[in-house]
Enzyme design. Sequence first.
Site, PDB file in Angstrom:
ATOM      1  N   SER A 105      -5.103  -0.384  -1.748  1.00  0.00           N
ATOM      2  CA  SER A 105      -5.170  -0.606  -3.304  1.00  0.00           C
ATOM      3  C   SER A 105      -4.880  -2.189  -3.618  1.00  0.00           C
ATOM      4  CB  SER A 105      -4.229   0.362  -4.111  1.00  0.00           C
ATOM      5  OG  SER A 105      -2.844  -0.329  -4.107  1.00  0.00           O
ATOM      6  N   ASP A 106      -5.299  -2.523  -4.776  1.00  0.00           N
ATOM      7  CA  ASP A 106      -4.551  -3.643  -5.386  1.00  0.00           C
ATOM      8  C   ASP A 106      -3.168  -3.510  -5.868  1.00  0.00           C
ATOM      9  OD1 ASP A 106      -4.489  -6.333  -5.878  1.00  0.00           O
ATOM     10  OD2 ASP A 106      -6.111  -6.797  -7.114  1.00  0.00           O
ATOM     11  N   TYR A 107      -2.578  -4.639  -6.344  1.00  0.00           N
ATOM     12  CA  TYR A 107      -1.228  -4.841  -6.548  1.00  0.00           C
ATOM     13  C   TYR A 107      -0.795  -3.515  -7.545  1.00  0.00           C
ATOM     14  CZ  TYR A 107       3.358  -7.196  -6.714  1.00  0.00           C
ATOM     15  OH  TYR A 107       4.682  -7.624  -6.807  1.00  0.00           O
ATOM     16  N   THR A 108      -0.265  -2.372  -7.543  1.00  0.00           N
ATOM     17  CA  THR A 108      -0.051  -1.504  -8.443  1.00  0.00           C
ATOM     18  C   THR A 108      -1.002  -0.734  -9.082  1.00  0.00           C
ATOM     19  OG1 THR A 108       0.818  -2.810 -10.172  1.00  0.00           O
ATOM     20  CG2 THR A 108       2.523  -2.216  -8.641  1.00  0.00           C
TER      21      THR A 108
END
Length: 757
Positions: free
Chosen positions: A283-286
Amino acid sequence: MKKLMLWAVAFVLFISCGQQEEKSEMDGFISDLMSQMTIQEKIGQLNLITPGGGIPTGSVVSTDVESKVKAGKVGGIFGIYGPDKLRQAQQMAVEESALGIPMIFGADVIHGYKTTFPIPLGLSCSWDMELIGKTARVAATEATADGIFWNFSPMVDIARDPRWGRVAEGAGEDPYLGSEVAKAMVRGYQQDDLKRENTMMATVKHLALYGASEAGRDYNTVDMSRMRMFNEYLPPYKAGVEAGAGCVMSSFNDVDGVPASGNKWLLTDVLREKWGFNGFVVSDYTSVNEMIAHGLGDLQAVSALALKAGLDMDMVGEGFLTTLEKSLEEGKVTEADIDLACRRVLEAKYKLGLFDDPYLYFDDARPERDILTEENRQFAREAAARSFVLLKNNNQVLPLKKSGTIALIGPLANDKNNMLGTWAPTGDPQLSVPVLEGIKNVAGDEVTVSYAKGANISDDPVFAEKVNVFGTRIDIDERPPEVMLREAVNTARRADVIVAVVGEASEMSGESGSRTNLDVPENQKKLIRALAETGKPLVLVIMSGRPLTLEEENELADAILQVWHPGVEAGNAIADVLFGEYNPSGKLTMTFPRNVGQIPIYYRHRTTGRPQDGDEFQKFRSNYLDSPNSPLFPFGYGLSYTTFDYSDISLDKSKISEKETLEATVNVTNTGDHDGEEVVQLYIRDVVRSITPPVKELKRFQKIHLEAGESREVSFTLSEEDLKFYNYDLDFVAEPGDFNLFIGSGDEVKEASFVWK
Ligand code: BGC
């Protein structure tokens, strides 16, 4: 001949048998390992954390790192650098967790590790795939020397809206060029063997369409037709996957109403089933947690959605870690879903050789030997010079003579803080070469250089504070602006030529760096006007992370050199080009608008039913009352100190049928008196087809070097594959009929036509 063919078949069989054997060895190893893992340990592999080193781009950073690693709750870490620290972290996983599964260590190595190259948008303007591939190879050698072997790069998002700050990180607006860059970078990072100590796993990001955020505002909604996705936005991701990227990162935005991180159609149907991706998705950051704000449910719901969609590793948010077990108990995910993701993460570790040697990348002798070597810096200097685009050069003001007095003016003329550009967290700005120093290095003894700052990057302290989050980028001088301006004008009056280095601070672009006004900041404009009024020849060196709106500057200056943010060797590279040690050869990979109102503006647009004819206003035609349609500088444009002349195009056939190829040839002559390089571009236009065709689309290019006076034939071969597009049913087809073919540079092209089938 027959014998030869038999040998070839045998060879292919031998290779694919070898690959199969390797795959079944890997499968067996991982099945055996997974049979010993608890469900918590499997979920632990899906957890990627950061203790907050580097640049945390969200508000959350991970806590209790050590105890989580020892408990087998961490699959990988990013944001820690150096063999010593990373060895210690790896020891915790390998020697103190129950199963001793090694972790993967990642980082954002976007344009070089410590040897910082120009921002990716700049590099793409070189149109030189060998050069771009080499920057990736050098970055991989340096990063792995420091213990990092998984890279969150390349960023391959097509971007046509320069308000979006992240255009700096990609290769611009064109799907074909973007795909070539994606392949060059993936191959550069990974080469042909991930197990080597100097190669790293690439991550193609951000799947998908992140560059089409509405209004150019970062993280914003995206909505587009599937035809546009497949024809214009998805090709570079696909190319990166086909080049063998080990990892893909999902994007923050939604795609067709479902955020990418929970979008099964995107992450499974397209990525895995259509494109055959066999690596893992991070995933991307959060971005998993952010699906709560998107309106898709609570943390448990969005984490289950992401896993089921095909997302394997959760960056920082720990939604997987804290909710998947509960979802399993409640039947919202299955053990098979968790197993599949866990297997993919373990496969990546296997392919990286970590089960053979978890400490492979931690050699204390390597940083000293491999990082920021003289050779790498020299290469960064060359790469930077090749990324610059000469936008204007009246009366051959450039190249500068190595005699007389040069007034070097501007807030970026003696600056170290902004040379590296955005997303260079591993670089050290203090090691970069300011323009003033570079000019002194290259000018020789006959030149007098007098320097004045002239203006701040911005006079606005509130704006400066927003830009200065990672350290001072906009440094507001203690002196009042009028005093600085006066000093600059006086300096300019005494000189033979003015070189003004102006534009954006590095963090005025990049992530969360969207702008609605793309002018050079007003206080710098004042400086440029005052300098122009002196009547001295005025050369503008524009630094920026995006195309700026330069209409006024284009009126006022005699020459404009667009240098982006050039990296650690900035000053030397700029001086090399200003003095003609290197003849500029960059061509724009993003259109430069005249004004913000024209955005989005890109060359590969479709025709309307009421196209404008020429650039004059026509009532009831598709145009503006207050602006021409044409850009200030088009895609593919860029001048040289020499001139190139193109012959008419000759085609080997006027009609081609299936399985035939078409050869298009031009003769290119260097008609000036400097040796130089030219990017010969080939575009086609499908004249009639079942969905509206673009006015032209890039299909091939070649960068050639010609000595002054030299001529060369340049040939391109096209086949049916090159005429294909995704039709209304998303089938990839070529439709019979007339095609136009253009060869040249930017808008200056020769034309021919042919019929297919
Ligand atoms: C960015 C990614 C980056 C990640 C990790 C995010 O905010 O969108 O491109 O790889 O942070 O640093």
